[in-house]
Design an enzyme around this catalytic site. Structure first.
Site, PDB file in Angstrom:
ATOM      1  N   HIS A   1      16.915 -26.376  -9.174  1.00 30.13           N
ATOM      2  CA  HIS A   1      17.217 -26.349  -7.753  1.00 30.13           C
ATOM      3  C   HIS A   1      18.570 -26.985  -7.437  1.00 30.13           C
ATOM      4  CE1 HIS A   1      12.914 -25.382  -6.752  1.00 30.13           C
ATOM      5  NE2 HIS A   1      12.766 -25.904  -7.961  1.00 30.13           N
TER       6      HIS A   1
ATOM      7  N   SER B   1      14.935 -26.293 -22.761  1.00 31.98           N
ATOM      8  CA  SER B   1      16.228 -25.940 -22.169  1.00 31.98           C
ATOM      9  C   SER B   1      16.853 -27.180 -21.555  1.00 31.98           C
ATOM     10  CB  SER B   1      16.051 -24.834 -21.123  1.00 31.98           C
ATOM     11  OG  SER B   1      14.850 -24.987 -20.414  1.00 31.98           O
TER      12      SER B   1
ATOM     13  N   ASP C   1      12.427 -30.961 -13.161  1.00 33.03           N
ATOM     14  CA  ASP C   1      11.611 -31.894 -13.937  1.00 33.03           C
ATOM     15  C   ASP C   1      12.205 -32.024 -15.331  1.00 33.03           C
ATOM     16  OD1 ASP C   1       9.981 -31.734 -11.729  1.00 33.03           O
ATOM     17  OD2 ASP C   1       8.169 -31.171 -12.837  1.00 33.03           O
TER      18      ASP C   1
END
Length: 298
Positions: free
Chosen positions: A169, A256, A113
């Site tokens: 991921h 981040s 996301d």
């Protein structure tokens, strides 16, 4: 004000920035800039805050954070009162139905996301951080041989705000190699900081992995830490086959960034993302969402 493009509504939204006044003071005022260089960018500050976020006491912040930033806790595997600390909440896992993954072999999905920017036909020695500020892929990974493979390729920058889901991921099935750690500072990766500090991605703590993707050739995956990010945790097993959507790792508290590099003629990024990137806007994306397709030249 930071405006983000919403792909679903085809409109712009103002980002609700966590600690906006603090970030503006830190990176735009003379005193703040000096304090950042003397102390805030150093490991000690982020480590101390990270240790606090691992304590039971820090869990008292969770309910207010959920309310203030409209986080849908129903998507989390744990309920709000089940987290052991703020970091436990911050690195929360989602339910299996929370994100829809496009398993089409030709579809490129977002690894997490965040807010996505794309650069095509890149020069590895002149990568764009923001307008008029550039950096080098060679310096980013400290490996000239691997960096040279991505000349004229595609660079995707996914910025994760503190309010986002912070696990990342694999974008395809394939085999990831070991993760390479590069020590560095802890500057914020918020756009306010990016406009005021040169070479942030090359200055901050980071890790990079070569991912031997089944459908997109060798993809360079880089995770960049930031202020208050105590750790970048890799949860995958190197040199072992992974499936599309499998977890690679997660960040502890803080903003981040994830950066992906693709070789020339391996991927075509969706037109709306390209258009918004050219206009200077990030596009809001979710893990598993389609952001492009395999090039027919591959």
């Amino acid at each position: 004000m930071i405006q983000i493009y919403n792909r679903k509504t085809k409109s712009y939204e103002e980002e609700q920035v966590v600690g906006k006044k603090y970030i503006e003071w830190t990176y735009e005022s003379l005193i703040g800039k000096n304090l950042t260089e003397i102390f805030l960018k150093k490991k000690l500050f982020s480590k101390l805050y990270g240790l606090y976020c691992d304590t039971k006491l820090s869990s008292n912040k969770i309910n207010a954070f959920i309310k203030d930033y409209n986080i849908d806790i129903n998507l989390s595997l744990k309920k709000a009162n089940e987290f052991n600390s703020f970091n436990d909440f911050f690195a929360r896992k989602l339910t299996s139905s929370a994100r829809e993954i496009n398993f089409d072999l030709n579809a490129l999905i977002s690894p997490g996301d965040g807010r996505l920017t794309c650069y095509t036909n890149i020069s590895i020695d002149n990568l764009v951080q923001v307008k008029n500020i550039t950096y080098s892929l060679r310096k980013l990974i400290n490996n000239d041989n691997i960096a040279s493979n991505y000349e004229n390729g595609v660079c995707l920058i996914l910025r994760l705000a503190p309010t986002d889901y912070h696990r990342f991921h694999f974008i395809d099935s394939g085999i990831p190699t070991e993760s390479h750690f590069i020590n560095g500072f802890y500057y914020s990766v918020n756009p306010i900081a990016l406009k005021n500090i040169s070479n942030i991605f090359c200055e901050n703590k980071r890790e990079w992995t070569l991912f031997k993707s089944d459908n997109f050739d060798e993809v360079l995956m880089i995770e960049v830490g930031a202020t208050c990010v105590g750790s970048i945790i890799q949860t995958y097993t190197p040199d072992t086959k992974v499936n599309k959507g499998d977890e690679k790792g997660y960040f502890k508290f803080g903003g981040s960034t994830i950066i992906l590099f693709f070789k020339k003629d391996t991927v075509n990024i969706d037109a709306d993302i390209l258009q918004q990137s050219n206009l200077g806007f990030e596009s809001k994306v979710s893990f598993g969402e389609t952001i492009g397709y395999k090039s027919n030249k591959l």
